[in-house]
Each structure stands twice: as structure tokens, then as C-alpha cells.
Design an enzyme around this catalytic site. Structure first.
Site: not given
Ligand SMILES: NC(=O)c1ccc[n+]([C@@H]2O[C@H](COP(=O)([O-])OP(=O)(O)OC[C@H]3O[C@@H](n4cnc5c(N)ncnc54)[C@H](OP(=O)(O)O)[C@@H]3O)[C@@H](O)[C@H]2O)c1
Length: 283
Positions: A10, A14-16, A139, A167
Site C-alpha cells: 500500500g 496515504g500513510i504508505g 489500529s 474492520y
Molecule cells: N487513515 C487513518 O486514519 C487510519 C487509522 C488507523 C489505521 N489506519 C491503517 O493505515 C493503513 C493505511 O491506510 P491509509 O489511511 O493510508 O489508507 P489509503 O490512503 O486508502 O491507503 C491504503 C493503501 O492500501 C492499498 N490497498 C488497498 N487494498 C489493497 C489490495 N487489495 N492490495 C494491495 N494494496 C491495497 C491502497 O491501494 P490504492 O492506492 O490502489 O487504493 C493504498 O495504497 C491501513 O492499514 C489502515 O487500516 C489508517
């Protein structure tokens, strides 16, 4: 640390993506993985430009397919001769019941099982390096989770499905996996984290309109992805975390207590065995 190779799932958003940028700026070789090749290649080029580091690479990976996970692990092992840190960051939230290609409920299948299999396949490479680490993005939602072994394939049906429960279950599974991997592989420093509430598109991608609107309104109060990447970076690189394994850290890099479920050793062992069975690997 400069000659290290770090693999981030990922890393396309976002974070990644923010994590990948900082690591690249620090001079690491960074491999990002994502499910959309056009987006992955474009992000890879942007990160190279922003960081002035040519050592950023992209590998296709769809965590919703065991075949794709196997192909990605194979490709990584073939193209790169080492793996120092694996950051299992990718994640989804969906209001609707969806199934992976292998028939598992999306949150459990993508957030947990895909990463479980990927980690297993990359373990030989990790064990070949002097100080390997695995960083799992979980999380605080895991505190509300429980593992319902009878409902991992969406058996409850769409009407009874709750995205929030699914989730929380997947994030609890990631923590149980973290603890069990730390117990089984003493040489691999494995920790999990909560990144904070971070301004990404996470809550908009597959939410119903109500949750999407809620996420949209809260966005101004959420932290920047660069700040959300801090604990992942800390667990991936900080020397002070070298001796800590199987723990959970918050967005301020403080070690936090595990909930009753995440601290349950028997549950961790049962989930490990079930995950091996479901992904078709030996325990
Ligand atoms: N944002 C928050 O407030 C928050 C809070 C707690 C935990 N988290 C955790 O932080 C992590 C990153 O989240 P984020 O907020 O950065 O979200 P994000 O911006 O939606 O990024 C998620 C990443 O995961 C990738 N992804 C999704 N489905 C996938 C799949 N089937 N195979 C491979 N890659 C996939 C997405 O790819 P695409 O670019 O194609 O969409 C994107 O690169 C997640 O595990 C989330 O649960 C986030």
C-alpha cells in the site's frame, strides 16, 4: 541503515506513500507494492523525483488474491537480493460485504490473510539479513474486535454485515499475528501500530455515503499522512526498538497495552494455525 531494502504494501497512497517518501529521502532502497499498476508506476516516478533517490521500485500486489501475493513475493525475491524491513501497511475499510478472490471477507482477507501469506513467503529473505523487522499497521479499532471463526467468508450475509466490526476483527487479527510471529521468530523484530487518525482517502474509498460524509467533515481535524507515518518509520528504523518485539505502539511512538483479546495467547496460536490452513501453508 542506508543500504537497507524496505518493502511497503500500500505504498501507492496515504500513510504508505508518506512512509515510502521519508525512507527514500533517508537513502534506503524502497519497494512499494500496490494493486493498480498504472498508479503504482506513476507514484514510483513521483517518489523518485521528490526524494532524488532512483532506488524506488514498484511491484504489483493485490492482497485480495493469494495468487497475486505469491507472484509479488516471487518477483520480489527474484529482483532483490535482500529484505531488511517489511511494512505491512495496506488496508481497506468497506461498508458493504465483499469477498476476496479466494472467498474470504474483504477486511479479513486483505488486511490480515494477504499480509500473513506475504510475510510467510518473504520470511527466508528476512532471516537472511542481520537485523530484520516486520512492521504491521493495525489500529486502536482492534480493542473493539473479536475473531468470529464461523464468519470469515461472509457467512452472515450482506444484511447482517457490519463494516466496522469486520474492520476491528481484521485489525485484531493483525495484532494477534504480530504477537505470534514475534514469539515464533525471535530474530525478527515484529511490532504493530496505530498511525493516528490520518487525512487520507481511506474512509472514502468503499464507505457508504453516511460514513463517507462523516470522514469528509472530520478531515480538517485529522493529521497529515507524513505525521501518520511517524510510528511506522520509528518501528522500521529506530535503534531503540531493536529489543522490543510483539508490542503495540500508538501514534506518538508510545508502547500501549494490548486489549484482552490481543493479549490472548491461545487465540493468537489458534488464529495462526487457521491462517496457515486458509492460505495453504504449513504451520
Ligand atoms: N487513515 C487513518 O486514519 C487510519 C487509522 C488507523 C489505521 N489506519 C491503517 O493505515 C493503513 C493505511 O491506510 P491509509 O489511511 O493510508 O489508507 P489509503 O490512503 O486508502 O491507503 C491504503 C493503501 O492500501 C492499498 N490497498 C488497498 N487494498 C489493497 C489490495 N487489495 N492490495 C494491495 N494494496 C491495497 C491502497 O491501494 P490504492 O492506492 O490502489 O487504493 C493504498 O495504497 C491501513 O492499514 C489502515 O487500516 C489508517
Amino acid at each position: 541503515m542506508q543500504d537497507k531494502t524496505i518493502f511497503i504494501t500500500g505504498g501507492t497512497d496515504g500513510i504508505g506513500r508518506a512512509t515510502a517518501l521519508t525512507l527514500a529521502q533517508q537513502g534506503m532502497r524502497v519497494v512499494i507494492a500496490g494493486r493498480n499498476t498504472a498508479k503504482g508506476m506513476a507514484v514510483c516516478q513521483q517518489l523518485q523525483k521528490q526524494s532524488q533517490n532512483p532506488e524506488i521500485h514498484y511491484i504489483p500486489l493485490n492482497l485480495a488474491s493469494f495468487t497475486s501475493v505469491r507472484e509479488a513475493a516471487g518477483r520480489f525475491s527474484q529482483d532483490f537480493n535482500r529484505l531488511d524491513v517489511l511494512i505491512n501497511n495496506a488496508g481497506v475499510f468497506s461498508s458493504k460485504l465483499r469477498l476476496t478472490k479466494d472467498g474470504f471477507e474483504w477486511h479479513f482477507g486483505i488486511n490480515h490473510l494477504g499480509h500473513f501469506l506475504l510475510t510467510h513467503l518473504l520470511k527466508p529473505l528476512l532471516l537472511n539479513t542481520p537485523a530484520p523487522r516486520v512492521v504491521n499497521v493495525s489500529s486502536v479499532a482492534h480493542y473493539h474486535g473479536k475473531i468470529n471463526f464461523d464468519n470469515l467468508r461472509g457467512e452472515c450475509g450482506p444484511a447482517a454485515f457490519s463494516g466496522l466490526e469486520a474492520y476491528a476483527q481484521s485489525k485484531l487479527a493483525i495484532l494477534l499475528f504480530t504477537r505470534e510471529l514475534a514469539r515464533r521468530e525471535k530474530r525478527i523484530v515484529t511490532n504493530a501500530l496505530h498511525p493516528g487518525v490520518v487525512r487520507t482517502r481511506f474512509g472514502n474509498k468503499y464507505s457508504n455515503w453516511g460514513l463517507s460524509l462523516f470522514w469528509h467533515f472530520w478531515k480538517p481535524f485529522m493529521c497529515h499522512p507524513q505525521r501518520g507515518a511517524k510510528t511506522s518509520l520509528y518501528l522500521a528504523t529506530a535503534p531503540e526498538t531493536e529489543g522490543v518485539s510483539g508490542a503495540f505502539f500508538d501514534e506518538q511512538q508510545r508502547q500501549r497495552d494490548l486489549g484482552a483479546m490481543a493479549g490472548n495467547d491461545m487465540l493468537a496460536c489458534k488464529l495462526w494455525k487457521e491462517s496457515c490452513r486458509m492460505t495453504g501453508i504449513g504451520s
